[in-house]
Design a protein around this motif. Structure first.
Motif, PDB file in Angstrom:
ATOM      1  N   ARG A  85       0.726  -1.237   0.340  1.00  0.00           N
ATOM      2  CA  ARG A  85       0.065   0.049   0.105  1.00  0.00           C
ATOM      3  C   ARG A  85       0.887   1.411   0.009  1.00  0.00           C
ATOM      4  NH1 ARG A  85      -2.685   2.919   4.643  1.00  0.00           N
ATOM      5  NH2 ARG A  85      -5.145   3.444   3.685  1.00  0.00           N
ATOM      6  N   LEU A  86       1.313   1.505  -1.488  1.00  0.00           N
ATOM      7  CA  LEU A  86       1.993   2.934  -1.611  1.00  0.00           C
ATOM      8  C   LEU A  86       1.137   4.151  -1.056  1.00  0.00           C
ATOM      9  CD1 LEU A  86       5.564   2.939  -2.360  1.00  0.00           C
ATOM     10  CD2 LEU A  86       4.642   3.049  -4.519  1.00  0.00           C
ATOM     11  N   THR A  87       2.165   4.550   0.039  1.00  0.00           N
ATOM     12  CA  THR A  87       0.993   6.070  -0.329  1.00  0.00           C
ATOM     13  C   THR A  87       1.639   7.020  -1.142  1.00  0.00           C
ATOM     14  OG1 THR A  87       2.854   6.914   1.377  1.00  0.00           O
ATOM     15  CG2 THR A  87       0.630   4.903   2.261  1.00  0.00           C
ATOM     16  N   TYR A  88       0.781   8.431  -1.026  1.00  0.00           N
ATOM     17  CA  TYR A  88       1.293   9.702  -1.391  1.00  0.00           C
ATOM     18  C   TYR A  88       0.463  10.851  -1.387  1.00  0.00           C
ATOM     19  CZ  TYR A  88      -2.711   9.201  -5.107  1.00  0.00           C
ATOM     20  OH  TYR A  88      -4.131   9.139  -5.609  1.00  0.00           O
ATOM     21  N   PRO A  89       1.081  12.377  -1.417  1.00  0.00           N
ATOM     22  CA  PRO A  89      -0.205  12.963  -1.862  1.00  0.00           C
ATOM     23  C   PRO A  89      -1.108  14.094  -2.144  1.00  0.00           C
ATOM     24  CG  PRO A  89       1.682  13.657  -1.339  1.00  0.00           C
ATOM     25  CD  PRO A  89       2.176  12.465  -1.514  1.00  0.00           C
ATOM     26  N   THR A  90      -2.087  14.031  -2.473  1.00  0.00           N
ATOM     27  CA  THR A  90      -2.287  14.369  -3.355  1.00  0.00           C
ATOM     28  C   THR A  90      -1.903  16.265  -3.915  1.00  0.00           C
ATOM     29  OG1 THR A  90      -4.853  14.025  -2.140  1.00  0.00           O
ATOM     30  CG2 THR A  90      -4.767  15.807  -4.240  1.00  0.00           C
ATOM     31  N   PHE A  91      -1.315  17.256  -3.337  1.00  0.00           N
ATOM     32  CA  PHE A  91      -0.331  17.993  -4.007  1.00  0.00           C
ATOM     33  C   PHE A  91       0.407  17.616  -4.810  1.00  0.00           C
ATOM     34  CE2 PHE A  91      -1.754  21.395  -0.779  1.00  0.00           C
ATOM     35  CZ  PHE A  91      -3.066  21.024  -1.119  1.00  0.00           C
ATOM     36  N   LEU A  92       1.115  15.948  -4.874  1.00  0.00           N
ATOM     37  CA  LEU A  92       2.445  15.212  -5.881  1.00  0.00           C
ATOM     38  C   LEU A  92       1.437  15.647  -7.091  1.00  0.00           C
ATOM     39  CD1 LEU A  92       4.797  13.524  -5.586  1.00  0.00           C
ATOM     40  CD2 LEU A  92       3.384  11.862  -6.020  1.00  0.00           C
ATOM     41  N   VAL A  93       0.837  16.071  -7.266  1.00  0.00           N
ATOM     42  CA  VAL A  93       0.079  15.519  -9.134  1.00  0.00           C
ATOM     43  C   VAL A  93      -0.904  17.083  -9.153  1.00  0.00           C
ATOM     44  CG1 VAL A  93       0.747  13.290  -9.182  1.00  0.00           C
ATOM     45  CG2 VAL A  93      -1.375  14.094  -8.498  1.00  0.00           C
ATOM     46  N   THR A  94      -1.128  17.391  -7.845  1.00  0.00           N
ATOM     47  CA  THR A  94      -1.771  18.669  -8.637  1.00  0.00           C
ATOM     48  C   THR A  94      -1.559  19.893  -8.204  1.00  0.00           C
ATOM     49  OG1 THR A  94      -2.676  18.992  -6.179  1.00  0.00           O
ATOM     50  CG2 THR A  94      -4.009  17.162  -8.110  1.00  0.00           C
ATOM     51  N   ASP A  95      -0.503  20.224  -7.638  1.00  0.00           N
ATOM     52  CA  ASP A  95       0.122  20.807  -7.595  1.00  0.00           C
ATOM     53  C   ASP A  95       1.394  21.559  -8.781  1.00  0.00           C
ATOM     54  OD1 ASP A  95       0.742  23.722  -5.329  1.00  0.00           O
ATOM     55  OD2 ASP A  95       2.185  23.106  -5.596  1.00  0.00           O
ATOM     56  N   ALA A  96       1.235  22.731  -9.166  1.00  0.00           N
ATOM     57  CA  ALA A  96       2.334  22.697 -10.316  1.00  0.00           C
ATOM     58  C   ALA A  96       4.206  22.364  -9.638  1.00  0.00           C
ATOM     59  CB  ALA A  96       2.165  23.931 -10.474  1.00  0.00           C
ATOM     60  N   ALA A  97       4.042  23.670  -8.379  1.00  0.00           N
ATOM     61  CA  ALA A  97       5.086  23.968  -7.766  1.00  0.00           C
ATOM     62  C   ALA A  97       5.961  22.322  -7.395  1.00  0.00           C
ATOM     63  CB  ALA A  97       5.322  24.882  -6.304  1.00  0.00           C
ATOM     64  N   ASN A  98       5.403  21.543  -6.601  1.00  0.00           N
ATOM     65  CA  ASN A  98       5.729  20.142  -6.772  1.00  0.00           C
ATOM     66  C   ASN A  98       5.748  19.612  -7.642  1.00  0.00           C
ATOM     67  OD1 ASN A  98       5.508  20.792  -3.301  1.00  0.00           O
ATOM     68  ND2 ASN A  98       3.926  20.323  -3.666  1.00  0.00           N
ATOM     69  N   ILE A 126      17.461   8.545  -9.377  1.00  0.00           N
ATOM     70  CA  ILE A 126      16.445   9.088  -9.049  1.00  0.00           C
ATOM     71  C   ILE A 126      16.735  10.685  -8.755  1.00  0.00           C
ATOM     72  CG2 ILE A 126      14.839   6.651  -8.308  1.00  0.00           C
ATOM     73  CD1 ILE A 126      15.323   8.145  -5.662  1.00  0.00           C
ATOM     74  N   VAL A 127      17.825  11.030  -8.391  1.00  0.00           N
ATOM     75  CA  VAL A 127      18.424  12.154  -8.111  1.00  0.00           C
ATOM     76  C   VAL A 127      17.658  13.248  -8.502  1.00  0.00           C
ATOM     77  CG1 VAL A 127      19.991  13.630  -7.483  1.00  0.00           C
ATOM     78  CG2 VAL A 127      20.625  12.001  -7.046  1.00  0.00           C
ATOM     79  N   ASP A 128      17.931  13.220  -9.805  1.00  0.00           N
ATOM     80  CA  ASP A 128      17.573  14.428 -10.926  1.00  0.00           C
ATOM     81  C   ASP A 128      15.896  13.931 -11.640  1.00  0.00           C
ATOM     82  OD1 ASP A 128      18.960  15.715 -10.507  1.00  0.00           O
ATOM     83  OD2 ASP A 128      20.723  14.557 -11.828  1.00  0.00           O
ATOM     84  N   LEU A 129      15.514  12.413 -10.959  1.00  0.00           N
ATOM     85  CA  LEU A 129      13.964  12.985 -11.264  1.00  0.00           C
ATOM     86  C   LEU A 129      13.050  12.719 -11.143  1.00  0.00           C
ATOM     87  CD1 LEU A 129      13.912   8.976 -11.608  1.00  0.00           C
ATOM     88  CD2 LEU A 129      14.469  10.154 -13.592  1.00  0.00           C
ATOM     89  N   LYS A 130      11.732  13.903 -11.327  1.00  0.00           N
ATOM     90  CA  LYS A 130      10.731  14.491 -10.825  1.00  0.00           C
ATOM     91  C   LYS A 130      10.141  13.535 -10.103  1.00  0.00           C
ATOM     92  CE  LYS A 130       9.459  18.012 -14.679  1.00  0.00           C
ATOM     93  NZ  LYS A 130       8.574  18.122 -15.266  1.00  0.00           N
ATOM     94  N   LEU A 131       9.917  14.251  -8.858  1.00  0.00           N
ATOM     95  CA  LEU A 131       9.245  13.330  -8.165  1.00  0.00           C
ATOM     96  C   LEU A 131       7.943  12.141  -8.344  1.00  0.00           C
ATOM     97  CD1 LEU A 131       8.566  16.074  -5.776  1.00  0.00           C
ATOM     98  CD2 LEU A 131      10.308  14.195  -5.505  1.00  0.00           C
ATOM     99  N   ILE A 132       7.107  12.464  -8.852  1.00  0.00           N
ATOM    100  CA  ILE A 132       6.101  11.633 -10.132  1.00  0.00           C
ATOM    101  C   ILE A 132       7.145  10.660 -10.748  1.00  0.00           C
ATOM    102  CG2 ILE A 132       5.766  12.685 -11.590  1.00  0.00           C
ATOM    103  CD1 ILE A 132       3.189  10.817  -9.589  1.00  0.00           C
ATOM    104  N   ASP A 133       7.933  11.006 -11.157  1.00  0.00           N
ATOM    105  CA  ASP A 133       8.481  10.040 -11.857  1.00  0.00           C
ATOM    106  C   ASP A 133      10.101   8.811 -10.876  1.00  0.00           C
ATOM    107  OD1 ASP A 133       8.372  10.400 -14.409  1.00  0.00           O
ATOM    108  OD2 ASP A 133       9.747  12.294 -14.637  1.00  0.00           O
ATOM    109  N   ALA A 134       9.867   9.471  -9.404  1.00  0.00           N
ATOM    110  CA  ALA A 134      10.517   8.799  -8.388  1.00  0.00           C
ATOM    111  C   ALA A 134       9.544   7.819  -7.883  1.00  0.00           C
ATOM    112  CB  ALA A 134      10.842   9.688  -7.548  1.00  0.00           C
ATOM    113  N   TYR A 135       8.528   7.949  -7.828  1.00  0.00           N
ATOM    114  CA  TYR A 135       7.673   7.222  -7.179  1.00  0.00           C
ATOM    115  C   TYR A 135       7.483   6.494  -8.617  1.00  0.00           C
ATOM    116  CZ  TYR A 135       2.536   6.561  -5.356  1.00  0.00           C
ATOM    117  OH  TYR A 135       1.877   5.264  -4.637  1.00  0.00           O
TER     118      TYR A 135
END
Length: 582
Positions: A85-98, A126-135
């Motif tokens: 069960r891999l958790t995530y925050p909504t703002f990972l994909v809805t907030d442009a800054a994140n 993963i260091v230079d990947l965007k957060l969603i790509d690391a996920y």
């Protein structure tokens, strides 16, 4: 060690669990069949998951500063968990800054220099990947190790969960805009629609707070509003939006009061536009009712709380809905008395209902929690260094819950039978040489039959058809054993406590020195292995008494019975004698 290489721990466990994992993980699309989760062929797939958080402030899956992602994923599989069960925050994909942050930038803004250095060492890719790509990298690595994934929307704003007024609790709270939430669910469902090991999405973790109410739950979680019955112009909300974006995924719905309450569904059924793809989730911890465990008698508390959980959530099983115990767990150091007593209770309930579940939790530490860098997680399966199990004993008792006892396609035995499950240790009563009884792996138990009316526990078809061989007490402190006589008081077993976990005979006619009305209960011997009978303890009243060694659950199973020949294990006098019955 390369990113895809499992640790020595993984290699050690892998052989034992490979066959079970291959069967479960091969199911890349899951369905529901009444209360069960099944594969495309209709055979049960029991979700035996572990939580792995990615919802904290860095928005990067925990532990990647400690170990290569492939090593951690390999350990997950090797420890017998077939899903995460891999958790995530909504703002990972809805907030442009994140959404535009790289892993390095996320850690730098939080001044987590040491953790970032660890990621550069262990997971440089993963260091230079965007957060969603690391996920995505974590999801992919789990898939490479045949581990299924449930995406869990844990919070909106990243951070530790869960406070009643943290702004993440319910629709309309400061960080919980329903439209943003649905947008985030849709984006995650779409992003991972092509990931074969993503089998489900949990819509929201632990709804809570002053705003929570059943009407808004219905209107926001499941409502599908169409302009007319013939129009295709429909506004989808939570469950419908996820299913529209990824029809392959199970949609897992949480209730109210921190995922403790689904009772409102009893009077207002859920109507969805799709079938065979929805389940519910439940959370249960000792701290859900902390005062009860610390001040109440453990049998009274376990019985009452189990009934409460059934009335608030598990009743849905009888209504034809799967219920996933998606969070439960204890302090794995073994120093928390409340947790230690709670474990036997929750394990007995989980085995009795043969629930799908997700243990809290995998991580041995966090990058950042409540302002503290690199804090320990005592509920973690892995130790603080992420190098191995925090507690081997705790891990083994979790593993006892991983294999299903029954369900569609698992009618391996000729007929359902009873297992004597020892809740505190995750073991079962097995017959060893010359008919002695010991605690051992549940895969090695024989087929017991229990008649509540006749109060008889007996091996079914013992000795290749020689008849019933009854469980008997021989006295206080003496080993329980198998006997030919089933009709006297020492072979009449009943459940005597509120927890329904004390299995007892009334030996008052045999001894006037016994307490609790002469009751003798199944117990674990001083060697920690043998099965004996002792005066029943902690039946009521005493809040300081620990009944764990005497807690045995009578569980129904249909999985294949141990192949050892019972006749060869029985004492000679039973092999050659006539078995007496009532």
């Amino acid at each position: 060690m390369s990113p895809s290489s499992p640790s020595p721990l993984a290699a050690w466990w892998l052989a034992a669990f490979l066959a079970a994992l291959a069967s479960a993980a091969a199911a890349t699309e899951l369905w529901t069949s009444s209360r069960w989760i099944v594969d495309e062929g209709g055979k049960r797939v029991k979700l035996a998951c572990v939580n792995w958080p990615s919802h904290m402030e860095p928005m990067v899956t925990e532990g990647l500063s400690k170990r290569p992602v492939g090593g951690i994923a390999g350990d997950v599989a090797a420890m017998g968990f077939n899903c995460v069960r891999l958790t995530y925050p909504t703002f990972l994909v809805t907030d442009a800054a994140n959404a535009n942050l790289t892993v390095a930038q996320s850690f730098q803004r939080l001044n987590l220099t040491e953790a970032l250095d660890g990621i550069r060492t262990n997971n440089p890719g993963i260091v230079d990947l965007k957060l969603i790509d690391a996920y995505k990298t974590v999801v992919s690595s789990l898939g490479e190790h045949k581990v299924m994934v449930i995406l869990d929307n844990h919070v909106s704003k990243p951070g530790w969960c869960c406070g009643p007024s943290d702004g993440n609790g319910f629709f309309g709270d400061a960080f919980f805009d329903p439209d943003v939430w649905v947008d985030g669910l849709t984006k995650m469902a779409t992003t991972f629609a092509g990931a074969p090991n993503v089998v489900g999405m949990s819509l929201r973790n632990e709804l809570r707070g002053a705003r929570q109410n059943a009407n808004d739950w219905y209107n926001t979680v499941i409502h599908l509003f169409c302009i007319s019955q013939t129009s295709f112009q429909c506004h989808t909300r939570g469950a419908e939006a996820v299913h529209a974006a990824n029809p392959r995924a199970l949609v897992i719905l949480s209730g109210l009061q921190y995922d403790n309450d689904l009772s409102f569904l009893n009077s207002r059924p859920v109507n969805l536009s799709f079938t065979g793809k929805a389940a519910f989730e439940l959370h249960w911890y000792s701290f859900t009712n902390p005062g009860d465990w610390s001040s109440g008698n453990a049998n009274d508390v376990c019985g009452r709380l189990t009934a409460g959980v059934t009335g608030h959530a598990l009743y849905l099983l009888d209504k034809g809905w799967p219920v996933v115990l998606s969070e439960f767990g204890v302090d794995n150091r073994g120093v928390n008395d409340n947790d230690n007593r709670f474990w036997g209770c929750v394990a007995a309930a989980a085995v009795d209902a043969d629930l799908d579940w997700a243990l809290w939790t995998l991580q041995g530490s966090y990058y950042l929690r409540d302002g503290q860098r690199d804090p320990d997680e005592v509920y973690g399966v892995l130790d603080r260094a992420w190098a191995g199990p925090r507690n081997q004993t705790a891990l083994r008792r979790v593993q006892a819950l991983q294999r299903p006892f029954r369900g569609p396609g698992l009618a391996e035995a000729a007929a359902p039978y009873t297992v004597l499950f020892h809740a505190a240790t995750g073991t079962c009563v097995v017959v060893v040489a010359r008919g002695a009884l010991e605690l051992g792996p549940c895969d090695e138990t024989g087929a017991w039959a229990y008649s509540a009316r006749e109060q008889r526990l007996a091996l079914r078809d013992a000795g290749g058809g020689t008849g019933l061989t009854c469980l008997r007490a021989e006295g206080a402190g003496r080993p329980a054993g198998l006997g030919a006589t089933c009709s006297d008081a020492m072979a009449r077993w009943r459940l005597v406590s509120d927890s329904k976990l004390h299995v007892a005979v009334n030996a008052s006619s045999s001894s006037s020195s016994l307490g609790n009305g002469g009751l003798l209960c199944l117990d674990v011997g001083a060697d920690g292995r043998s099965v004996v009978t002792n005066p029943c303890r902690c039946l009521s009243g005493d809040h300081a008494c620990d009944p764990g060694s005497q807690w045995f659950k009578l569980v129904t199973s249909t999985r294949s019975v141990a192949t050892k020949t019972m006749l060869a294990q029985l004492p000679l006098k039973l092999k050659n004698g006539n078995i007496k019955s009532l």
